[in-house]
Design a protein around this motif. Structure first.
Motif, mmCIF file in Angstrom:
data_model
loop_
_atom_site.group_PDB
_atom_site.id
_atom_site.type_symbol
_atom_site.label_atom_id
_atom_site.label_comp_id
_atom_site.label_asym_id
_atom_site.label_seq_id
_atom_site.Cartn_x
_atom_site.Cartn_y
_atom_site.Cartn_z
ATOM 1 N N MET A 1 48.585 61.362 -69.150
ATOM 2 C CA MET A 1 49.599 61.774 -68.194
ATOM 3 C C MET A 1 49.473 61.378 -66.798
ATOM 4 O O MET A 1 47.990 61.666 -66.351
ATOM 5 N N ASN A 2 50.194 61.006 -66.056
ATOM 6 C CA ASN A 2 50.022 60.292 -64.798
ATOM 7 C C ASN A 2 49.749 61.711 -63.626
ATOM 8 O O ASN A 2 49.907 62.782 -63.925
ATOM 9 N N ARG A 3 49.114 61.196 -62.547
ATOM 10 C CA ARG A 3 48.869 62.303 -61.637
ATOM 11 C C ARG A 3 49.967 63.206 -61.363
ATOM 12 O O ARG A 3 49.966 64.274 -61.139
ATOM 13 N N ASP A 4 51.056 62.429 -60.916
ATOM 14 C CA ASP A 4 52.284 63.215 -60.316
ATOM 15 C C ASP A 4 52.939 64.022 -61.388
ATOM 16 O O ASP A 4 53.319 65.356 -61.160
ATOM 17 N N LEU A 5 52.877 63.748 -62.770
ATOM 18 C CA LEU A 5 53.128 64.502 -63.669
ATOM 19 C C LEU A 5 52.322 65.915 -63.762
ATOM 20 O O LEU A 5 52.694 66.995 -63.998
ATOM 21 N N THR A 6 50.952 65.641 -63.855
ATOM 22 C CA THR A 6 49.950 66.780 -63.957
ATOM 23 C C THR A 6 50.354 67.730 -62.743
ATOM 24 O O THR A 6 50.261 68.736 -63.028
ATOM 25 N N ARG A 7 50.581 67.304 -61.558
ATOM 26 C CA ARG A 7 50.898 68.209 -60.598
ATOM 27 C C ARG A 7 52.090 69.010 -60.909
ATOM 28 O O ARG A 7 52.233 70.315 -60.658
ATOM 29 N N LEU A 8 53.144 68.383 -61.333
ATOM 30 C CA LEU A 8 54.544 68.776 -61.579
ATOM 31 C C LEU A 8 54.247 69.924 -62.590
ATOM 32 O O LEU A 8 54.941 70.972 -62.608
ATOM 33 N N THR A 9 53.646 69.482 -63.852
ATOM 34 C CA THR A 9 53.333 70.992 -64.851
ATOM 35 C C THR A 9 52.634 71.937 -64.348
ATOM 36 O O THR A 9 52.698 73.051 -64.706
ATOM 37 N N GLY A 10 51.976 71.551 -63.304
ATOM 38 C CA GLY A 10 51.198 72.772 -62.611
ATOM 39 C C GLY A 10 51.981 73.808 -61.616
ATOM 40 O O GLY A 10 51.849 74.890 -61.684
ATOM 41 N N LEU A 11 53.264 73.091 -61.424
ATOM 42 C CA LEU A 11 54.079 73.782 -60.557
ATOM 43 C C LEU A 11 55.306 74.357 -61.299
ATOM 44 O O LEU A 11 55.822 75.410 -61.099
ATOM 45 N N LEU A 12 55.647 73.721 -62.354
ATOM 46 C CA LEU A 12 56.699 73.903 -63.206
ATOM 47 C C LEU A 12 56.390 74.130 -64.682
ATOM 48 O O LEU A 12 56.457 72.816 -65.398
#
Length: 100
Positions: A1-12
């Motif tokens: 999973m790319n870094r941005d998607l990892t951040r998104l799944t942490g928020l949403l």
């Protein structure tokens, strides 16, 4: 999973019932183009449909909710765009390049 998607799944958080993974080969064949890897990851994580009270929505190939079906919408847009050029001159920038 790319870094941005990892951040998104942490928020949403991902939906509980994500559904199936699209047949990417079939979708790309139908669309006659390659789809970006990060888009595929996003759809595999969240699926198609509306999130956050319908504010954020993702189009998914062959989505079970046809309102968010990328293939259906693309086909409808191609039809609408094709009919537009019956009444307007098509800009030269939109003309298909001749095969090499």
């Amino acid at each position: 999973m790319n870094r941005d998607l990892t951040r998104l799944t942490g928020l949403l958080p991902r939906p509980q019932d994500r559904g199936r993974i699209p047949d990417w080969n079939a979708a790309e064949s139908t669309l006659q183009t390659s789809l970006p890897a990060d888009y595929k990851e996003l759809i595999e994580a969240y699926g198609g449909g509306g999130f956050i009270d319908g504010y954020l929505l993702f189009l998914e190939p062959a989505c079970r909710n046809d309102v968010y079906d990328l293939l259906k919408i693309t086909s409808e847009r191609e039809e609408a765009n094709a009919s537009l050029w019956q009444f307007e001159d098509k800009p030269t920038e939109l003309e298909a390049e001749a095969p090499a």
